[in-house]
Design a protein around this motif. Sequence first.
Motif, mmCIF file in Angstrom:
data_model
loop_
_atom_site.group_PDB
_atom_site.id
_atom_site.type_symbol
_atom_site.label_atom_id
_atom_site.label_comp_id
_atom_site.label_asym_id
_atom_site.label_seq_id
_atom_site.Cartn_x
_atom_site.Cartn_y
_atom_site.Cartn_z
ATOM 1 N N LEU A 40 34.339 36.703 32.260
ATOM 2 C CA LEU A 40 33.201 35.427 32.279
ATOM 3 C C LEU A 40 33.993 34.270 32.602
ATOM 4 N N VAL A 41 35.141 33.952 32.253
ATOM 5 C CA VAL A 41 35.814 32.736 32.438
ATOM 6 C C VAL A 41 36.015 32.679 34.189
ATOM 7 N N LEU A 42 36.459 33.899 34.556
ATOM 8 C CA LEU A 42 36.771 34.092 35.950
ATOM 9 C C LEU A 42 35.524 33.818 36.711
ATOM 10 N N CYS A 43 34.355 34.545 36.309
ATOM 11 C CA CYS A 43 33.183 34.493 36.979
ATOM 12 C C CYS A 43 32.837 32.936 37.030
ATOM 13 N N GLY A 44 33.216 32.268 36.329
ATOM 14 C CA GLY A 44 32.729 30.951 36.244
ATOM 15 C C GLY A 44 33.597 29.758 37.203
ATOM 16 N N GLY A 45 34.651 30.577 37.685
ATOM 17 C CA GLY A 45 35.788 29.805 38.412
ATOM 18 C C GLY A 45 36.863 29.247 37.446
ATOM 19 N N VAL A 46 37.108 29.743 36.371
ATOM 20 C CA VAL A 46 38.059 29.471 35.281
ATOM 21 C C VAL A 46 37.609 28.284 34.542
ATOM 22 N N ILE A 47 37.698 26.973 35.114
ATOM 23 C CA ILE A 47 37.583 25.867 34.535
ATOM 24 C C ILE A 47 35.917 25.734 34.133
ATOM 25 N N GLY A 48 35.257 26.149 35.131
ATOM 26 C CA GLY A 48 33.795 25.970 34.913
ATOM 27 C C GLY A 48 33.264 27.090 34.067
#
Length: 227
Positions: A40-48
């Motif tokens: 999920l973090v990767l799906c959100g572009g890491v920071i987002g």
Amino acid sequence: MTQVREDRGEADGSGAPHGVMAALAWLPRLLALHVAWAVLVLCGGVIGGIAPATATLAAVLRGEVPGADPLEGKSGFGGAARAVLGRFRAELGPANGAAGPFLVIGLAAGANLALGIAGALPSWFFPAGFAAAGVLAAISVLALFHAIALHVLRPGAPAPMLWRGALAGIVLLPMATVSWAITLVAVGIVSGIIQPVGLLLGGGILVAVTTLVLVRSWQSRLDAATV
């Protein structure tokens, strides 16, 4: 009956093995949480993706995402994945709105710390600027996860209200704040020594500790305030 058995276990010395087994029973759940959090973090572009991923999985642990348990119903793993992803998409804006300012400030402070350690900043930055960046980074990280916890409990609350609550929570819930921080620092130290712990369980431990310590503490305080 459960409480009676636990009390008997403690009385006859079998409580420790029972506690070890309970901890081991959490390992598959922590692994699943870690994998889901990382995806999920990767799906959100890491920071987002940090805030919505944590908020989504905290809601899953609290049983607030229908269909997220692959053992429920007939949809299986695919249905559970769709339920989690659906909740994650819904959290992208609100969760980042609740925690985003603290994340940005924490990243900026962390960048200053990294540059200072690397010797890339002018001499006047030391020691006052370096110390201030460290304090700001610590406060931002604590407030970030307090904001996520509050958002999980009050998803419809205005972002400014959550920001104020998150900053106040560091003082209002000192035991929960310290327990959360000490636990994650200990996990970080263990992960540095035994790297698979961080690689396989880190995200799951973060979600579990945030849910069990911060979310529960805020829930108790908010319930007491409404009585």
